[in-house]
Design a protein around this motif. Sequence first.
Motif, PDB file in Angstrom:
ATOM      1  N   LEU A  20       8.155   0.868  -6.953  1.00 11.93           N
ATOM      2  CA  LEU A  20       9.554   0.634  -7.316  1.00 11.93           C
ATOM      3  C   LEU A  20      10.518   1.460  -6.476  1.00 11.93           C
ATOM      4  CD1 LEU A  20       9.321   0.519 -11.202  1.00 11.93           C
ATOM      5  CD2 LEU A  20       9.796  -1.382  -9.659  1.00 11.93           C
ATOM      6  N   CYS A  24      13.816   1.711   0.791  1.00 13.80           N
ATOM      7  CA  CYS A  24      15.238   1.629   1.102  1.00 13.80           C
ATOM      8  C   CYS A  24      15.442   2.201   2.498  1.00 13.80           C
ATOM      9  CB  CYS A  24      16.067   2.403   0.081  1.00 13.80           C
ATOM     10  SG  CYS A  24      17.804   2.422   0.503  1.00 13.80           S
ATOM     11  N   THR A  52       6.977  -9.176  -5.521  1.00 12.79           N
ATOM     12  CA  THR A  52       7.649  -8.324  -4.543  1.00 12.79           C
ATOM     13  C   THR A  52       8.790  -9.089  -3.899  1.00 12.79           C
ATOM     14  OG1 THR A  52       5.549  -7.252  -4.046  1.00 12.79           O
ATOM     15  CG2 THR A  52       7.335  -6.897  -2.499  1.00 12.79           C
ATOM     16  N   HIS A  54      12.091  -8.664  -0.946  1.00  9.30           N
ATOM     17  CA  HIS A  54      12.668  -7.889   0.156  1.00  9.30           C
ATOM     18  C   HIS A  54      13.979  -8.561   0.547  1.00  9.30           C
ATOM     19  CE1 HIS A  54       8.731  -6.045   0.727  1.00  9.30           C
ATOM     20  NE2 HIS A  54       8.227  -7.260   0.700  1.00  9.30           N
ATOM     21  N   ALA A 103      14.991  -5.633 -12.357  1.00  6.70           N
ATOM     22  CA  ALA A 103      15.272  -4.436 -11.564  1.00  6.70           C
ATOM     23  C   ALA A 103      16.776  -4.242 -11.464  1.00  6.70           C
ATOM     24  CB  ALA A 103      14.672  -4.562 -10.167  1.00  6.70           C
ATOM     25  N   ARG A 105      18.997  -1.493  -9.099  1.00  5.03           N
ATOM     26  CA  ARG A 105      18.913  -0.405  -8.136  1.00  5.03           C
ATOM     27  C   ARG A 105      20.275  -0.136  -7.525  1.00  5.03           C
ATOM     28  NH1 ARG A 105      14.993  -0.313 -10.485  1.00  5.03           N
ATOM     29  NH2 ARG A 105      12.863  -0.652  -9.827  1.00  5.03           N
ATOM     30  N   PHE A 117      16.382  -3.423   0.617  1.00  7.05           N
ATOM     31  CA  PHE A 117      15.769  -3.272  -0.698  1.00  7.05           C
ATOM     32  C   PHE A 117      14.396  -3.938  -0.657  1.00  7.05           C
ATOM     33  CE2 PHE A 117      20.241  -2.855  -1.643  1.00  7.05           C
ATOM     34  CZ  PHE A 117      20.278  -1.877  -2.617  1.00  7.05           C
ATOM     35  N   SER A 118      13.370  -3.226  -1.074  1.00  8.48           N
ATOM     36  CA  SER A 118      12.021  -3.762  -1.245  1.00  8.48           C
ATOM     37  C   SER A 118      11.605  -3.392  -2.654  1.00  8.48           C
ATOM     38  CB  SER A 118      11.053  -3.151  -0.241  1.00  8.48           C
ATOM     39  OG  SER A 118      11.398  -3.530   1.062  1.00  8.48           O
ATOM     40  N   GLU A 119      11.455  -4.374  -3.489  1.00 10.40           N
ATOM     41  CA  GLU A 119      11.214  -4.106  -4.901  1.00 10.40           C
ATOM     42  C   GLU A 119       9.922  -4.743  -5.381  1.00 10.40           C
ATOM     43  OE1 GLU A 119      13.106  -2.016  -6.512  1.00 10.40           O
ATOM     44  OE2 GLU A 119      14.528  -1.880  -4.865  1.00 10.40           O
ATOM     45  N   LEU A 121       8.405  -5.914  -8.592  1.00  8.37           N
ATOM     46  CA  LEU A 121       8.910  -6.242  -9.919  1.00  8.37           C
ATOM     47  C   LEU A 121       7.807  -6.049 -10.960  1.00  8.37           C
ATOM     48  CD1 LEU A 121      10.920  -9.400  -8.892  1.00  8.37           C
ATOM     49  CD2 LEU A 121      11.735  -7.051  -9.124  1.00  8.37           C
TER      50      LEU A 121
END
Length: 179
Positions: A20, A24, A52, A54, A103, A105, A117-119, A121
Amino acid sequence: MAETGILMKLTPLLIVCAGLFIGCDRQQASSSNALPPRATEQQPLELSGPGTVHFDVTIGLSKDARKTLKDGHETIIVAVWISGNPKKGANPKNIGEEGVELAHRTREISGEGTVRFSELLPAELMAQTDGSGLKLQADAYSGRKSSADNLLDCGGYWGKLTTDQSSSIRLECKLIGEK
């Protein structure tokens, strides 16, 4: 023995938590202002791999906003929210105004530029969605270093996250009240 059992139970949780917070990368926009095109509802963002996402959010500033922020040593907060439509029987505590919040952020930058942003989930929240697609909301505002109030009007973005097309959006910011 008990310590090993606890460690084994916590390892998956630690992996998810680490995912998570990774990803960045802030890149300064080039002086040529070669910024990506502004995304719209018709240009969904990238979803790559199960759970995921991006995407980049590029912040542009008007001349007046750039000068005011620089003179006041002001920062910009880039905020994103990712949500999905709740499935029937979803836990009501996970459902907000925009559906199941997956999410939220924020990233702080010192001027114009691009935030990556790379999340990852959370699987337990993804399971609460109906599978019809994810939604992204993005906005930016001043960091309130030089003023108690927000100085920027960035318009915001609301759109879908899918596997097609662009993985960048652009927010053009001006001073509140600027024409």
